[in-house]
Design an enzyme around this catalytic site. Structure first.
Site, mmCIF file in Angstrom:
data_model
loop_
_atom_site.group_PDB
_atom_site.id
_atom_site.type_symbol
_atom_site.label_atom_id
_atom_site.label_comp_id
_atom_site.label_asym_id
_atom_site.label_seq_id
_atom_site.Cartn_x
_atom_site.Cartn_y
_atom_site.Cartn_z
ATOM 1 N N ASN A 1 -9.634 22.858 -35.558
ATOM 2 C CA ASN A 1 -10.192 23.491 -36.763
ATOM 3 C C ASN A 1 -11.576 24.076 -36.517
ATOM 4 O OD1 ASN A 1 -10.193 23.981 -39.674
ATOM 5 N ND2 ASN A 1 -11.793 22.427 -39.772
ATOM 6 N N ASN B 1 -14.002 21.929 -34.012
ATOM 7 C CA ASN B 1 -14.323 20.508 -34.214
ATOM 8 C C ASN B 1 -14.079 19.680 -32.953
ATOM 9 O OD1 ASN B 1 -14.778 21.325 -36.790
ATOM 10 N ND2 ASN B 1 -13.182 20.095 -37.755
ATOM 11 N N LYS C 1 -17.513 11.014 -46.421
ATOM 12 C CA LYS C 1 -17.166 12.422 -46.205
ATOM 13 C C LYS C 1 -18.433 13.259 -45.999
ATOM 14 C CE LYS C 1 -14.766 16.246 -46.020
ATOM 15 N NZ LYS C 1 -14.564 17.130 -47.119
ATOM 16 N N GLY D 1 -9.739 29.102 -51.746
ATOM 17 C CA GLY D 1 -10.090 29.652 -50.436
ATOM 18 C C GLY D 1 -9.170 28.979 -49.424
ATOM 19 N N GLY E 1 -8.277 25.092 -50.661
ATOM 20 C CA GLY E 1 -7.544 25.172 -51.926
ATOM 21 C C GLY E 1 -6.177 25.812 -51.739
ATOM 22 N N ASN F 1 -19.237 15.660 -42.851
ATOM 23 C CA ASN F 1 -19.670 17.063 -42.964
ATOM 24 C C ASN F 1 -21.064 17.259 -42.358
ATOM 25 O OD1 ASN F 1 -17.998 17.275 -46.114
ATOM 26 N ND2 ASN F 1 -17.373 18.287 -44.250
ATOM 27 N N ALA G 1 -8.368 23.692 -42.600
ATOM 28 C CA ALA G 1 -7.691 24.873 -43.146
ATOM 29 C C ALA G 1 -8.490 26.130 -42.841
ATOM 30 C CB ALA G 1 -7.537 24.720 -44.658
ATOM 31 N N LYS H 1 -16.694 26.467 -53.308
ATOM 32 C CA LYS H 1 -17.861 26.098 -52.511
ATOM 33 C C LYS H 1 -18.784 25.248 -53.387
ATOM 34 C CE LYS H 1 -16.970 28.198 -48.656
ATOM 35 N NZ LYS H 1 -16.751 27.401 -47.423
HETATM 36 O O1 KPL Z 1 -14.524 19.205 -44.550
HETATM 37 C C1 KPL Z 1 -14.305 19.808 -43.541
HETATM 38 C C2 KPL Z 1 -14.827 21.196 -43.471
HETATM 39 O O2 KPL Z 1 -14.562 21.909 -42.516
HETATM 40 O O3 KPL Z 1 -15.528 21.564 -44.427
HETATM 41 C C3 KPL Z 1 -13.544 19.151 -42.426
HETATM 42 C C4 KPL Z 1 -12.183 19.775 -42.270
HETATM 43 C C5 KPL Z 1 -13.366 17.687 -42.737
HETATM 44 C C6 KPL Z 1 -14.273 19.191 -41.124
HETATM 45 O O4 KPL Z 1 -14.170 20.395 -40.498
#
Ligand code: KPL
Length: 300
Positions: free
Chosen positions: A246, A197, A179, A9, A12, A183, A123, A75
Site C-alpha cells: 500500500n 508501507n 490507530k 475516496g 470509502g 498513522n 486502498a 479526510k
Molecule cells: O490508515 C492508513 C492510511 O494509509 O491512511 C493505513 C492503511 C492503515 C496505513 O497506510
C-alpha cells in the site's frame, strides 16, 4: 442494511464497494468517480475482487442521508463540514473510519448517534470507478467512551455479512490511539520517504516509525488511555506487514499534490503532547518536514 458512505475516496470506495455485496449502499463521492460508479458500477481490484453497483451521488439530499448507518470516510480536515451535511439527514448510527481523532466534530453535530471506528485496510483509487485493495486489514467499531455496545455489535455483524473483517471493540479509546500511532509512524514516514508501507519492515524508516508510535503511546497514556509502547510498535509492524504493497493515504496525497492530514496525525500528537507536558520530538520533526516538503508545502 441501508448504508451511506460519506466521502468515498479510496478507503470509502473500498469499504462501501465491499459492503454493497450484501447491503444497499449509497456512495457520496466526487466526480468523475461518482458519475462512473453511477453509470458503470464500481470495480474492486487488487487483493480483493468485486464488481458492484452501489448508488453514487455528489450532492446528497436529506433523503439520501436517511439510513441505518452513515460511514464517514472523509479526510480528517473535512469532518466538521461532513457532520453538518449529515445532520440534515436522519441516520440511526454514524461511524467514522477517518484518520485522526475526529469524532469530536461529529458529536458536536450528531450527538450520541456517533460510534468510533478504525480501519487498517489499504486502498488506492486507481481512477474513476475503480478502487484497488492494497492490503486486507481490519475494522473495529465501538462506543466513543468504550464499553459493550449492542449497536456496535450490529454494525460489526453487518460488515461481516459482507465479508469484511470487523469486530466490535469495547476498548475503542485505546484502539483509536493505537490507530493514531500507526498513522503517526507509517503515514508520516512513507509520505516523506515516498515509499510503500512495506519499506518500513526494515532499515532506518522502521526506527523512525517506531519512535513516532512510542511517542504517541506516551501521549495516549497521559490522556488516560492504556496503550503501551510495545503495543503501539506492534500495531505499526502488523499494519506494515498486512499493507506492504500500500501507498499510505498521506503518500497518495503528497504524490497527487493534495492536502495531507498532517495536522490530524503528527500535528495532533504534538498538540496533545503539549497539553500534557509530554515531549514529542519525533512527531514534531515529522510534522515540520511534512509541512515544509509534503504536498502542503509545495507551491506553484
Ligand atoms: O490508515 C492508513 C492510511 O494509509 O491512511 C493505513 C492503511 C492503515 C496505513 O497506510
Amino acid at each position: 442494511m441501508d448504508i451511506v458512505v460519506f466521502g468515498a475516496g479510496a478507503l470509502g470506495s473500498l469499504v462501501g464497494g465491499l459492503l454493497a455485496r450484501e447491503h444497499h449502499v449509497t456512495l457520496v463521492a466526487r466526480d468523475p468517480h461518482a458519475q462512473r460508479v453511477a453509470g458503470q458500477g464500481l470495480r474492486v481490484t487488487g487483493e480483493l475482487d468485486a464488481h458492484v453497483r452501489p448508488r453514487a451521488t455528489t450532492d446528497p439530499t436529506p433523503d439520501d442521508l436517511t439510513c441505518d448507518l452513515a460511514l464517514v470516510t472523509v479526510k480528517a480536515y473535512d469532518t466538521a463540514e461532513a457532520a453538518r451535511t449529515l445532520a440534515t439527514g436522519d441516520s440511526d448510527v454514524v461511524c467514522s473510519l477517518s484518520n485522526g481523532l475526529t469524532e469530536g466534530a461529529l458529536v458536536a453535530e450528531l450527538g450520541d448517534r456517533v460510534l468510533a471506528g478504525s480501519a487498517t485496510y489499504g486502498a488506492e483509487l486507481v481512477g474513476p470507478g475503480e478502487v484497488r485493495c492494497t492490503g486486507v486489514g481490519r475494522i473495529h467499531v465501538g462506543e466513543l467512551a468504550g464499553g459493550e455496545s449492542e449497536r456496535a455489535e450490529r454494525v460489526a455483524a453487518a460488515f461481516r455479512e459482507a465479508g469484511l473483517d470487523c469486530e466490535a471493540d469495547p476498548a475503542m479509546p485505546r484502539r483509536r490511539w493505537e490507530k493514531l500511532a500507526v498513522n503517526a509512524g507509517i503515514n508520516a514516514v512513507t509520505a516523506l520517504a515516498r515509499v510503500e508501507n512495506g519499506a518500513l519492515a526494515e532499515g532506518p524508516g522502521r526506527d523512525v516509525a517506531h519512535r513516532a508510535a512510542r511517542e504517541t503511546a506516551r501521549v495516549a497514556r497521559a490522556d488516560g488511555v492504556d496503550l503501551t509502547d510495545d503495543a503501539a510498535v506492534a500495531a505499526v509492524d502488523t499494519v506494515v506487514d498486512e499493507t506492504a504493497a500500500n501507498r499510505s493515504s498521506m503518500l497518495q496525497d503528497v504524490l497527487s499534490g493534495g492536502r495531507t492530514e498532517v495536522d490530524a496525525i503528527s500535528g495532533a500528537v504534538v498538540d496533545r503532547g503539549a497539553d500534557h507536558g509530554v515531549a514529542t520530538p519525533t512527531n514534531r520533526t515529522l510534522a515540520a518536514l511534512l509541512r515544509a516538503w509534503g504536498a502542503d508545502g509545495i507551491t506553484e
